[in-house]
Scaffold this active site. Structure first.
Site, PDB file in Angstrom:
ATOM      1  N   LYS A 284       0.811  -1.225   0.000  1.00 51.52           N
ATOM      2  CA  LYS A 284       0.000   0.000   0.000  1.00 51.52           C
ATOM      3  C   LYS A 284       0.852   1.287   0.000  1.00 51.52           C
ATOM      4  CE  LYS A 284      -4.223  -1.819   2.053  1.00 51.52           C
ATOM      5  NZ  LYS A 284      -5.245  -1.702   3.098  1.00 51.52           N
ATOM      6  N   GLY A 346      -1.150   0.777  12.921  1.00 55.75           N
ATOM      7  CA  GLY A 346      -0.568   0.316  11.655  1.00 55.75           C
ATOM      8  C   GLY A 346      -1.218   1.025  10.475  1.00 55.75           C
ATOM      9  N   TYR A 433     -12.383  -9.245   9.278  1.00 60.54           N
ATOM     10  CA  TYR A 433     -13.627  -9.731   8.659  1.00 60.54           C
ATOM     11  C   TYR A 433     -13.754 -11.247   8.664  1.00 60.54           C
ATOM     12  CZ  TYR A 433     -10.528  -9.847   4.583  1.00 60.54           C
ATOM     13  OH  TYR A 433      -9.478 -10.060   3.740  1.00 60.54           O
TER      14      TYR A 433
HETATM   15  P1  NAP Z   1      -0.245  -3.446  10.141  1.00 69.87           P
HETATM   16  O1  NAP Z   1       0.084  -2.197   9.419  1.00 69.87           O
HETATM   17  O2  NAP Z   1       0.728  -4.578  10.141  1.00 69.87           O
HETATM   18  O3  NAP Z   1      -0.560  -3.022  11.668  1.00 69.87           O
HETATM   19  C1  NAP Z   1      -0.788  -3.972  12.646  1.00 69.87           C
HETATM   20  C2  NAP Z   1      -1.113  -3.286  13.981  1.00 69.87           C
HETATM   21  O4  NAP Z   1      -1.476  -4.344  14.859  1.00 69.87           O
HETATM   22  C3  NAP Z   1       0.044  -2.529  14.619  1.00 69.87           C
HETATM   23  O5  NAP Z   1      -0.445  -1.471  15.365  1.00 69.87           O
HETATM   24  C4  NAP Z   1       0.648  -3.598  15.522  1.00 69.87           C
HETATM   25  O6  NAP Z   1       1.279  -3.082  16.665  1.00 69.87           O
HETATM   26  C5  NAP Z   1      -0.583  -4.327  15.979  1.00 69.87           C
HETATM   27  N1  NAP Z   1      -0.272  -5.703  16.376  1.00 69.87           N
HETATM   28  C6  NAP Z   1       0.143  -6.693  15.560  1.00 69.87           C
HETATM   29  N2  NAP Z   1       0.346  -7.821  16.285  1.00 69.87           N
HETATM   30  C7  NAP Z   1       0.063  -7.504  17.567  1.00 69.87           C
HETATM   31  C8  NAP Z   1       0.093  -8.237  18.785  1.00 69.87           C
HETATM   32  N3  NAP Z   1       0.455  -9.528  18.802  1.00 69.87           N
HETATM   33  N4  NAP Z   1      -0.272  -7.615  19.927  1.00 69.87           N
HETATM   34  C9  NAP Z   1      -0.643  -6.308  19.894  1.00 69.87           C
HETATM   35  N5  NAP Z   1      -0.676  -5.552  18.795  1.00 69.87           N
HETATM   36  C10 NAP Z   1      -0.335  -6.147  17.627  1.00 69.87           C
HETATM   37  O7  NAP Z   1      -1.613  -4.082   9.608  1.00 69.87           O
HETATM   38  P2  NAP Z   1      -2.847  -3.288   8.961  1.00 69.87           P
HETATM   39  O8  NAP Z   1      -2.670  -3.137   7.504  1.00 69.87           O
HETATM   40  O9  NAP Z   1      -3.082  -2.074   9.772  1.00 69.87           O
HETATM   41  O10 NAP Z   1      -4.039  -4.346   9.163  1.00 69.87           O
HETATM   42  C11 NAP Z   1      -4.519  -4.596  10.454  1.00 69.87           C
HETATM   43  C12 NAP Z   1      -5.823  -5.391  10.404  1.00 69.87           C
HETATM   44  O11 NAP Z   1      -6.838  -4.653   9.732  1.00 69.87           O
HETATM   45  C13 NAP Z   1      -5.717  -6.729   9.669  1.00 69.87           C
HETATM   46  O12 NAP Z   1      -6.399  -7.681  10.447  1.00 69.87           O
HETATM   47  C14 NAP Z   1      -6.454  -6.479   8.369  1.00 69.87           C
HETATM   48  O13 NAP Z   1      -7.042  -7.673   7.869  1.00 69.87           O
HETATM   49  C15 NAP Z   1      -7.515  -5.495   8.823  1.00 69.87           C
HETATM   50  N6  NAP Z   1      -8.034  -4.688   7.694  1.00 69.87           N
HETATM   51  C16 NAP Z   1      -9.349  -4.816   7.385  1.00 69.87           C
HETATM   52  C17 NAP Z   1      -9.883  -4.067   6.355  1.00 69.87           C
HETATM   53  C18 NAP Z   1     -11.333  -4.221   6.025  1.00 69.87           C
HETATM   54  O14 NAP Z   1     -11.745  -3.780   4.942  1.00 69.87           O
HETATM   55  N7  NAP Z   1     -12.123  -4.775   6.904  1.00 69.87           N
HETATM   56  C19 NAP Z   1      -9.080  -3.168   5.625  1.00 69.87           C
HETATM   57  C20 NAP Z   1      -7.725  -3.045   5.985  1.00 69.87           C
HETATM   58  C21 NAP Z   1      -7.214  -3.818   7.028  1.00 69.87           C
HETATM   59  P3  NAP Z   1       2.866  -2.666  16.671  1.00 69.87           P
HETATM   60  O15 NAP Z   1       2.906  -1.279  16.116  1.00 69.87           O
HETATM   61  O16 NAP Z   1       3.240  -2.769  18.091  1.00 69.87           O
HETATM   62  O17 NAP Z   1       3.547  -3.677  15.794  1.00 69.87           O
END
Ligand code: NAP
Length: 481
Positions: A284, A346, A433
């Site tokens: 992205k 994130g 989801y």
């Molecule tokens: P990302 O950029 O990798 O961010 C992940 C976030 O989760 C960071 O804040 C990270 O914290 C935290 N995290 C990861 N593992 C963790 C753990 N074990 N304990 C506590 N915090 C943790 O991922 P993203 O792109 O934001 O996506 C995140 C989620 O959103 C995914 O599940 C994705 O499927 C969902 N999503 C859904 C949609 C939709 O249309 N419904 C759209 C986009 C994303 P740190 O900063 O400490 O690493």
């Protein structure tokens, strides 16, 4: 043509498999090497019970099959079966040199498919290999394993490089090859192998290829769209866009592209004229340097989930922003949202925070890595804290948004903030989801909170992408995941 690979242990199972998939296919391949040895004598009964052309194959172990016997025995069995059954084609590997056997095949007016397999990569002399295989009048078949987008470019260029070879079979194996199977007509392949069994080769089921992708209807005028990511094959976006295209009678296809290198993908997008694509993890941000234009949301959030071709430029859009906020609009209309807690800092969280910020919501960001929460809070004039202190924020917000992956995949049983208590008056939104009801939402539901689901955001952002791709509203159809 979709070609069903029949690779069961018994003829009875092969016949059942054939009739289960009959509506989707135009040809079938019987794999002798997968059959139990005692079943070989029954093969002719299969030819009497199916009503489509058949390819006869006995694949050696070295070429990805199960045949472990001698070469002499293999040729002997193939010959016996050709005597008894009615076959249109026989698949013989490129290194087999048996002039007598080949003369026998030709005497029965059976066409030879001359196959070459590479399980390690895509040979640089791909085009000359195909030409050589075709030189004796046989149908050349190349099954190679793309490992990079540059390999995909080589495969997709086969049709323009070798247009004079009308009948050829070109297959990209493995996860990266999936797009070449769905777009087999663009590759110039006369057929695409398919199966309900996952043989770890990137085979798709006949029903998915036929009903979801309508792969056999792709033609020179079909507009290609897709999703790029790594991983990407689990994406449900094809289930949003392909039925949408079909419903509005738009000659287009939406394909998952496993992408290791964004720069190379933009080259591929020119080679096969991709009109637009969705972008998922981890690309992205990587796509930003290639955009000629971008929306205000892309610039604010610093990430882009949708790219469309506009005149001679690529335009970047972020539909996550509106996809997230749209399901909340009724609550903004009734002035129910003033303060929010956002868990995670994130990529997805950035879209969430900017969308809430622009609606005047006071935000507190809770994150495992507190420095990341701090940086995002400074940028967006929000509050922040460590996720460990989540209990301090119980009952202090109207909206709680969960943006971490805790609650999905291997972490399906996790609750990202077990100490954060719900009063029951909050709106609780989980971006995950799959599953529909995460542990976090389950707890909020037990407390009587209003729930918002990740699937609503996913569908909403997908519908907005569809509008960007086609210029039409998403049709009123049931999306089936
Ligand atoms: P990302 O950029 O990798 O961010 C992940 C976030 O989760 C960071 O804040 C990270 O914290 C935290 N995290 C990861 N593992 C963790 C753990 N074990 N304990 C506590 N915090 C943790 O991922 P993203 O792109 O934001 O996506 C995140 C989620 O959103 C995914 O599940 C994705 O499927 C969902 N999503 C859904 C949609 C939709 O249309 N419904 C759209 C986009 C994303 P740190 O900063 O400490 O690493």
């Amino acid at each position: 043509m979709l070609c069903l690979t029949l690779a069961k242990k018994t003829i009875e199972e092969d016949i059942a498999d054939f009739w289960k998939n009959r509506a989707y296919i135009g040809i079938a391949e019987i794999r002798l090497d997968a059959l139990d040895f005692k079943e070989l004598e029954k093969v002719s009964s299969l030819t009497n019970q199916v009503d489509l052309p058949l390819i006869l194959t006995c694949r050696r172990k070295a070429d990805g099959g199960f045949w472990m016997g001698t070469e002499k025995k293999r040729i002997q069995i193939l010959k016996q079966i050709l005597e008894l059954g009615d076959f249109s084609y026989i698949d013989i590997e490129s290194d087999v040199k048996r002039p007598e056997f080949e003369a026998f095949i030709k005497s029965k007016s059976i066409q030879i498919i001359r196959s070459f397999h590479d399980f390690e990569g895509v040979p640089l002399d791909l085009y000359s290999k195909i030409s050589k295989l075709a030189s004796k009048g046989d149908i050349p078949k190349i099954a190679v394993t793309p490992k990079t987008v540059s390999d995909l470019i080589l495969i997709f260029k086969v049709e323009s490089e070798l247009a004079s070879i009308k009948e050829k079979i070109i297959i990209g194996m493995g996860p990266m090859g999936v797009c070449t199977r769905i777009l087999y007509k663009k590759v110039g392949s006369m057929l695409c192998y398919c199966s309900d069994d996952d043989m770890n080769l990137g085979l798709l089921s006949p029903r998915i290829l036929s009903e979801l992708y309508r792969a056999d209807r792709v033609n020179a005028k079909t507009h290609i769209y897709g999703v790029i990511g790594n991983p990407v094959l689990q994406s449900v976006s094809p289930q949003i866009h392909n039925p949408g295209f079909h419903a509005i009678r738009f000659n287009a296809i939406y394909v998952p592209f496993l992408v290791d290198n964004v720069r190379a993908f933009f080259h591929l997008a020119e080679v096969i004229q991709i009109f637009g694509f969705s972008v998922t993890i981890p690309h992205k941000i990587d796509v930003l340097p290639y955009l000629g234009k971008s929306t205000r949301e892309v610039r604010l959030i610093g990430s882009c989930n949708t790219v469309v071709r506009k005149m001679n430029l690529w335009k970047g859009i972020n539909t996550d922003y509106y996809g997230f906020i749209n399901p909340l609009l009724p609550y903004f209309d009734s002035e129910q949202i003033h303060e929010a807690v956002v868990i995670g800092a994130g990529g997805a969280s950035r879209a969430v925070i900017w969308a809430l910020k622009n609606r005047g919501v006071k935000i507190t960001i809770l994150n495992r890595t507190v420095e990341k929460a701090k940086a995002l809070a400074l940028e967006t004039m929000s509050n922040y804290d460590s996720l460990e202190n989540a209990d301090k924020y119980s009952g202090r917000s109207d909206l709680i948004v969960q943006t971490t992956p805790l609650g999905m995949g291997e972490k399906v049983d996790f609750d990202p903030a077990p100490k954060l208590k719900f009063l029951g008056t909050e709106i609780v939104y989980d971006l995950i989801y799959k599953p529909h009801l995460t542990k976090f939402l389950e707890r909020a539901n037990d407390s009587g909170c209003i729930l918002c689901y990740g699937i609503d955001m996913l569908v909403e952002q997908g519908k907005l992408q569809f509008e960007e791709f086609t210029g039409y509203h998403y049709p009123s159809i049931n999306i089936v995941f």
